[in-house]
Design a protein around this motif. Sequence first.
Motif, PDB file in Angstrom:
ATOM      1  N   ARG A  61      40.365  54.352  43.018  1.00  0.00           N
ATOM      2  CA  ARG A  61      39.137  55.126  42.821  1.00  0.00           C
ATOM      3  C   ARG A  61      39.264  56.492  43.493  1.00  0.00           C
ATOM      4  N   ILE A  62      39.769  56.505  44.712  1.00  0.00           N
ATOM      5  CA  ILE A  62      39.901  57.774  45.420  1.00  0.00           C
ATOM      6  C   ILE A  62      40.989  58.636  44.780  1.00  0.00           C
ATOM      7  N   ALA A  63      42.009  57.989  44.246  1.00  0.00           N
ATOM      8  CA  ALA A  63      43.079  58.742  43.581  1.00  0.00           C
ATOM      9  C   ALA A  63      42.536  59.507  42.372  1.00  0.00           C
ATOM     10  N   LEU A  64      41.552  58.905  41.689  1.00  0.00           N
ATOM     11  CA  LEU A  64      40.926  59.585  40.539  1.00  0.00           C
ATOM     12  C   LEU A  64      40.357  60.939  40.974  1.00  0.00           C
ATOM     13  N   SER A  65      39.544  60.902  42.027  1.00  0.00           N
ATOM     14  CA  SER A  65      38.933  62.138  42.515  1.00  0.00           C
ATOM     15  C   SER A  65      39.980  63.059  43.128  1.00  0.00           C
ATOM     16  N   ALA A  66      40.981  62.463  43.777  1.00  0.00           N
ATOM     17  CA  ALA A  66      42.035  63.280  44.401  1.00  0.00           C
ATOM     18  C   ALA A  66      42.774  64.082  43.340  1.00  0.00           C
ATOM     19  N   ARG A  67      42.946  63.486  42.160  1.00  0.00           N
ATOM     20  CA  ARG A  67      43.614  64.220  41.082  1.00  0.00           C
ATOM     21  C   ARG A  67      42.793  65.452  40.704  1.00  0.00           C
ATOM     22  N   ASN A  68      41.483  65.287  40.587  1.00  0.00           N
ATOM     23  CA  ASN A  68      40.628  66.445  40.276  1.00  0.00           C
ATOM     24  C   ASN A  68      40.696  67.498  41.377  1.00  0.00           C
ATOM     25  N   LEU A  69      40.677  67.042  42.631  1.00  0.00           N
ATOM     26  CA  LEU A  69      40.754  67.988  43.750  1.00  0.00           C
ATOM     27  C   LEU A  69      42.077  68.753  43.693  1.00  0.00           C
ATOM     28  N   ALA A  70      43.158  68.021  43.411  1.00  0.00           N
ATOM     29  CA  ALA A  70      44.494  68.644  43.373  1.00  0.00           C
ATOM     30  C   ALA A  70      44.576  69.659  42.236  1.00  0.00           C
ATOM     31  N   LEU A  71      44.082  69.277  41.062  1.00  0.00           N
ATOM     32  CA  LEU A  71      44.136  70.190  39.910  1.00  0.00           C
ATOM     33  C   LEU A  71      43.270  71.423  40.169  1.00  0.00           C
ATOM     34  N   SER A  72      42.152  71.213  40.842  1.00  0.00           N
ATOM     35  CA  SER A  72      41.245  72.318  41.145  1.00  0.00           C
ATOM     36  C   SER A  72      41.890  73.312  42.101  1.00  0.00           C
ATOM     37  N   GLU A  73      42.498  72.807  43.170  1.00  0.00           N
ATOM     38  CA  GLU A  73      43.074  73.749  44.145  1.00  0.00           C
ATOM     39  C   GLU A  73      44.321  74.435  43.600  1.00  0.00           C
ATOM     40  N   GLN A  74      44.985  73.749  42.664  1.00  0.00           N
ATOM     41  CA  GLN A  74      46.163  74.350  42.049  1.00  0.00           C
ATOM     42  C   GLN A  74      45.754  75.512  41.127  1.00  0.00           C
ATOM     43  N   ALA A  75      44.728  75.270  40.312  1.00  0.00           N
ATOM     44  CA  ALA A  75      44.340  76.278  39.313  1.00  0.00           C
ATOM     45  C   ALA A  75      43.417  77.346  39.903  1.00  0.00           C
ATOM     46  N   HIS A  76      42.608  76.966  40.875  1.00  0.00           N
ATOM     47  CA  HIS A  76      41.596  77.886  41.403  1.00  0.00           C
ATOM     48  C   HIS A  76      41.636  77.919  42.926  1.00  0.00           C
ATOM     49  N   PRO A  77      42.747  78.371  43.502  1.00  0.00           N
ATOM     50  CA  PRO A  77      42.863  78.343  44.964  1.00  0.00           C
ATOM     51  C   PRO A  77      41.742  79.137  45.621  1.00  0.00           C
TER      52      PRO A  77
END
Lengths: 301, 215
Positions: A61-77
């Motif tokens: 469950r946390i990995a799901l949100s972690a993926r969004n967090l990771a994609l967000s910081e990658q694309a929109h630092p």
Amino acid sequence: MAKRQYSFLPGCSSRPGASASHYLTSVETVCGELDIELQTIPDWNCCGASLGHVGGGELPRIALSARNLALSEQAHPGQDLVTACPGCWLATREASERLRQDEDLMRDTQEALAAGGLRVRAEQRVRRLVDVLVEDVGYEEIGRHVRRPLQGLKVAGYVGCQSSRPVGVAGDSTENPTHLDRLVEALGGEPVPSYEKKVQCCGGALALSEPARSEGLLRGILEAARDHEVDLVVTPCPLCQLHLEVYQQRLARSGGTRPAMPVVCATSLMAVAFGRSAREAGLDGQLIPAPALEALPPGLA
Amino acid sequence: MGEAGKVMIEAVEDRGEDYSGDFLAEVEARVEEGEWVTMCTQCGVCSGSCPLGPDWEHPPHRIFQLIRANRRDEVLGSPSVWMCTSCHACVVRCPRGVPVAHVMHGLAHYAVRRGLAPADPPTRRLAERFWENVVRTGRVNEPRLALSLLFANGLAEGVRRTLRSRDAGLGLLKAGRMSRLAAVAGDGVKDPAELRAILEKARAIELAKAAALED
């Protein structure tokens, strides 16, 4: 470049053709008006919502949100992550907080994310759209965009759960929040600060699985609004909006005689007050129309 | 929280025990946020704040008490924890700061994993269909989720239930809030297999940790 930019998680229900697509229309209208640029997280996924724990347990469950967090910081630092849906906010924010506080969880999550070639830092702020509207833009600036004031309209501000708990909008009270009332006021309407059911749960996901049990909650929310003789109810949560509409449709079918109470999204109300069309306000997506909004005199140029 | 859990796990492992007969220790070590259970002082604010409080066989503060009273089957087999709407009223009001809703969620997941959760709570079925739906494409497909629920008890009941909820369905369809296409297609993440790889890895790590506790 827009005045304000955020990394944006629209959420599953906001997709075109999904139950909150009308809400997203109003979000886009309002953000365009306020010069807010929502940059959608590329390839975002479901947040796990309030039911993800059953199938997902803790780490998946946390990995799901972690993926969004990771994609967000990658694309929109450097940008805050902003969600349209309060439910997405809660799941994402909790995951982000847990990751920062728990080294073991962070290590395991990195190991899981590595299977998709990702790494997460979870350092960005995770916020609701309403947090941004109230904290970053503010009532005064919102008021300056009003071209069609909600004159003479009495509006019950139904905040619901995940816009008040565990943390209120802009530090607002969890028991008796006032941000929605102040927003209604900024739009020229008459709020009901003493509305008793402003933070009452609508049943959440259980409105689907336990409809009979949730009905009492939905009824209370609407009856308290009627007691105050309001013209409509406004809510920042698209799920609450959906449940309150569907419940009233079911009532009408089973022979209910009371006129239905219109329930609109906060951003729909803003778009109307900004003088935008019913379509731009997402009002064409209402299951229960809001005639009081349509009857407002045309806006100032 | 991580620290307390870790100490407990190591101490038990050293003695090679399996928690049988000590449900509290089991919950503290194996249930997400379970280490909070002993913080409960039985004040009942959580139960009084719960929107569905009267619908719980054992309201939340009783669940905490039953854990300490070693009533394993009664807790894990109860439909109670399936009544949590995740409204967080208990979380913000608990005078001891116990994340009550999270403990209930942790117990629900643990009960399923142990095969002790009752089969019939509608919320269990909804949650399981929900997770399948998410894992499939990475995003929830609402019509597919609704149909999987309506037809959970077979074709005949499914048709009956679909007819009963047709007004809501037609209303949403007409309002552009339910796409006809979404039930068959629907968009998801670009590479669902990659997302599944992440989730499967996460599951494997979690299961390996749980297995280490069994030894």
